[in-house]
Write an enzyme that holds these catalytic residues in place. Structure first.
Site, PDB file in Angstrom:
ATOM      1  N   ASP A  30      -5.722  -1.373  -9.427  1.00  0.00           N
ATOM      2  CA  ASP A  30      -5.750  -2.571  -8.584  1.00  0.00           C
ATOM      3  C   ASP A  30      -5.424  -3.782  -9.439  1.00  0.00           C
ATOM      4  O   ASP A  30      -5.745  -3.813 -10.633  1.00  0.00           O
ATOM      5  CB  ASP A  30      -7.126  -2.751  -7.928  1.00  0.00           C
ATOM      6  CG  ASP A  30      -7.051  -3.584  -6.655  1.00  0.00           C
ATOM      7  OD1 ASP A  30      -6.836  -4.810  -6.767  1.00  0.00           O
ATOM      8  OD2 ASP A  30      -7.189  -3.013  -5.571  1.00  0.00           O
ATOM      9  N   THR A  86      -1.043  -3.461   4.429  1.00  0.00           N
ATOM     10  CA  THR A  86       0.142  -4.001   5.103  1.00  0.00           C
ATOM     11  C   THR A  86      -0.348  -4.953   6.199  1.00  0.00           C
ATOM     12  O   THR A  86      -0.264  -4.649   7.389  1.00  0.00           O
ATOM     13  CB  THR A  86       1.001  -2.879   5.725  1.00  0.00           C
ATOM     14  OG1 THR A  86       0.159  -2.038   6.543  1.00  0.00           O
ATOM     15  CG2 THR A  86       1.648  -2.034   4.643  1.00  0.00           C
ATOM     16  N   GLU A 156     -13.262   4.243  10.334  1.00  0.00           N
ATOM     17  CA  GLU A 156     -14.334   3.565   9.618  1.00  0.00           C
ATOM     18  C   GLU A 156     -15.674   4.122  10.077  1.00  0.00           C
ATOM     19  O   GLU A 156     -15.911   4.301  11.266  1.00  0.00           O
ATOM     20  CB  GLU A 156     -14.257   2.053   9.846  1.00  0.00           C
ATOM     21  CG  GLU A 156     -13.041   1.434   9.192  1.00  0.00           C
ATOM     22  CD  GLU A 156     -13.133  -0.077   9.095  1.00  0.00           C
ATOM     23  OE1 GLU A 156     -14.244  -0.589   8.855  1.00  0.00           O
ATOM     24  OE2 GLU A 156     -12.091  -0.737   9.264  1.00  0.00           O
ATOM     25  N   CYS A 268      -7.026  -2.170  12.075  1.00  0.00           N
ATOM     26  CA  CYS A 268      -5.930  -1.236  12.329  1.00  0.00           C
ATOM     27  C   CYS A 268      -5.313  -1.398  13.715  1.00  0.00           C
ATOM     28  O   CYS A 268      -4.142  -1.745  13.830  1.00  0.00           O
ATOM     29  CB  CYS A 268      -6.410   0.204  12.130  1.00  0.00           C
ATOM     30  SG  CYS A 268      -6.747   0.630  10.415  1.00  0.00           S
TER      31      CYS A 268
END
EC number: 1.1.1.22
Length: 454
Positions: A30, A86, A156, A268
């Site tokens: 990261d 994204t 999730e 999402c």
């Protein structure tokens, strides 16, 4: 083989820990050194059941490590999973591909031996072929870099199980010998899951890219469909839960995702259906998914309708009224407040004059960072103290289990709006509460449910 995972957010951190659990040496990468340091100490910056234990287990054994160095990753890994975000592009509905492009370019340039890049991020259709060319362009002389598209299907709250025991796997590969070789490598990586019977679909890049966004668009459509019907049942005097049960018995339809309420949110579904619409328009076939605009409109109307219902319950005005909002996360077992209907409704009520107390078992801090003007409290009891109406917006187990008897001594008025249709109407009305639920007729306090059914 040794694995790297590029990007250590929700998707990347989960995948990295799961790969370590499968027995691989894993290096998470990261660009944020603060995040890398925290993960290296076994500290997770978000809530996901089961993942902290897995993270601590494998950082403790040394099987899972983290770095900010792509050079280190390029020398380490045989398979590089791309799990960067994204997000929606500012000023547009399209997906921002800059993070994916940067990750693919950086790892291709840093790879010191033949390797496979496996994309897991949700990307617009047509991206993988371009990224494959980008990787080949930046690869070192004599180093072969093959690209596979391997979309994720994490829920999730269930991400660990969905990674270790998915209901299916999809690989999008190039139609050449390099694609076949990359497929063979990914079959090795996922040998345990495939050996346990997990279905594997091997297809072209474009189909693999579309699978995730198509699934999310379908689920969003199903949610908005039942919410659209709930507007009718609520007005006409029907019961949306019974309707959903009845049509859900049809095996062509199914009962899942037919729970009427305040609508969908999260990081999402909203983003993905917008990106699909944007990409379809770029391809000149925008009319084919025009219905998704109405799917979003229905979803937004649920929030507006919830605010209107609370206003009506308070006699036509919320100004100065004490409102208890139960839930801030977009779903239970998560601290994600991105595009959360619960938090949006709380903010809307505050903006028109209500005094709003919000409680969420995990999402208070994230919610406060987005809407700091709300009053965030640490317990259900504190939230409902003096409330003139209680609004249940995220179906956490604690809220589903609460009773009218335990809340009655704390509230100023016995009014409750069940925004998720998870409470027993009869119990609340029999206890003297003005009980409302989206998609059901208004239930006057003290009138038995059986009488209303007649």
């Amino acid at each position: 083989m040794r694995i790297t995972v590029l990007g250590t957010g929700y998707l990347g951190a989960t995948h990295a820990a799961a790969m370590a659990e499968l027995g691989f040496e894993v290096l998470g990468v990261d660009v944020d050194p603060v995040k890398v340091d925290a993960l290296s100490r076994g500290e997770l910056p978000f809530h996901e059941p089961g993942l902290p234990e897995l993270l601590r287990k494998h950082t403790g054994t040394g099987r899972l490590r983290f770095t900010t160095s792509y050079e280190q990753a390029g020398a380490f890994g045989d398979v590089h999973f791309v799990g960067v975000g994204t997000p929606q592009r500012p000023g547009s509905q399209a997906a921002d591909m800059s993070y994916v492009e940067a990750a693919v370019t950086a790892i291709a340039a840093a790879a010191t031996r033949d390797c496979v890049i496996a994309g897991k991020s949700t990307v617009p259709v047509g991206s993988a072929r371009r990224l494959a060319a980008l990787a080949a362009e930046h690869a070192r002389d004599g180093v072969s870099v093959e690209l596979v598209w391997n979309p994720e299907f994490l829920r999730e709250g269930f991400a660990v199980a969905d990674t270790l025991s998915p209901d299916r796997m999809v690989l999008g590969i190039a139609d050449d010998t390099g694609g076949a070789a990359a497929e063979a490598v990914l079959r090795q990586v996922y040998a345990r899951q495939l050996g346990s019977g997990v279905p594997l679909i091997v297809t072209d890049y474009e189909t693999a890219e579309l699978v995730k966004v198509a699934a999310n668009a379908f689920l969003a459509t199903k949610i908005s469909f039942i919410n659209a019907l709930s507007e009718i049942t609520e007005t006409a005097g029907g019961d949306i839960r019974t309707l959903a049960d009845a049509i859900g018995m049809d095996e062509r339809i199914g009962r899942k995702f037919l729970n009427a309420g305040v609508g969908f949110g999260g990081g999402c579904l909203p983003k993905d259906i917008r990106a699909l619409r944007a990409r379809a328009a770029e391809l000149g076939v925008g009319e084919s998914v025009r219905f998704l605009a109405e799917v979003e409109d229905i979803n937004t109307r649920r929030r507006e309708h919830t605010v209107a219902t609370v206003t009506e319950m308070l006699g036509g005005s919320v100004v100065g009224a004490q409102v208890a909002v139960l839930g801030a996360a977009f779903k239970p077992d998560s601290d994600d407040v991105r595009d959360s209907p619960a938090l949006d409704i709380a903010a809307r009520l505050h903006s028109i004059g209500a005094e709003v107390a919000v409680v969420d078992p995990q999402a208070n801090a994230n919610a406060a960072a987005r809407y700091p003007r709300l009053d965030y409290v640490e317990s259900l009891e504190a939230a409902v103290a003096g409330a003139e109406v209680v609004v249940l917006l995220t179906e956490w187990a604690r809220f589903k289990a609460m009773t009218p008897e335990e809340l009655a001594p704390l509230v100023a008025e016995r009014r409750i709006l069940d925004g998720r249709n998870v409470l027993d109407p009869a119990r609340w009305t029999d206890a003297g509460w003005d009980y409302r639920a989206l998609g059901r007729r208004a239930t006057p306090a003290g009138v038995p449910e059986a009488v209303l059914q007649e």
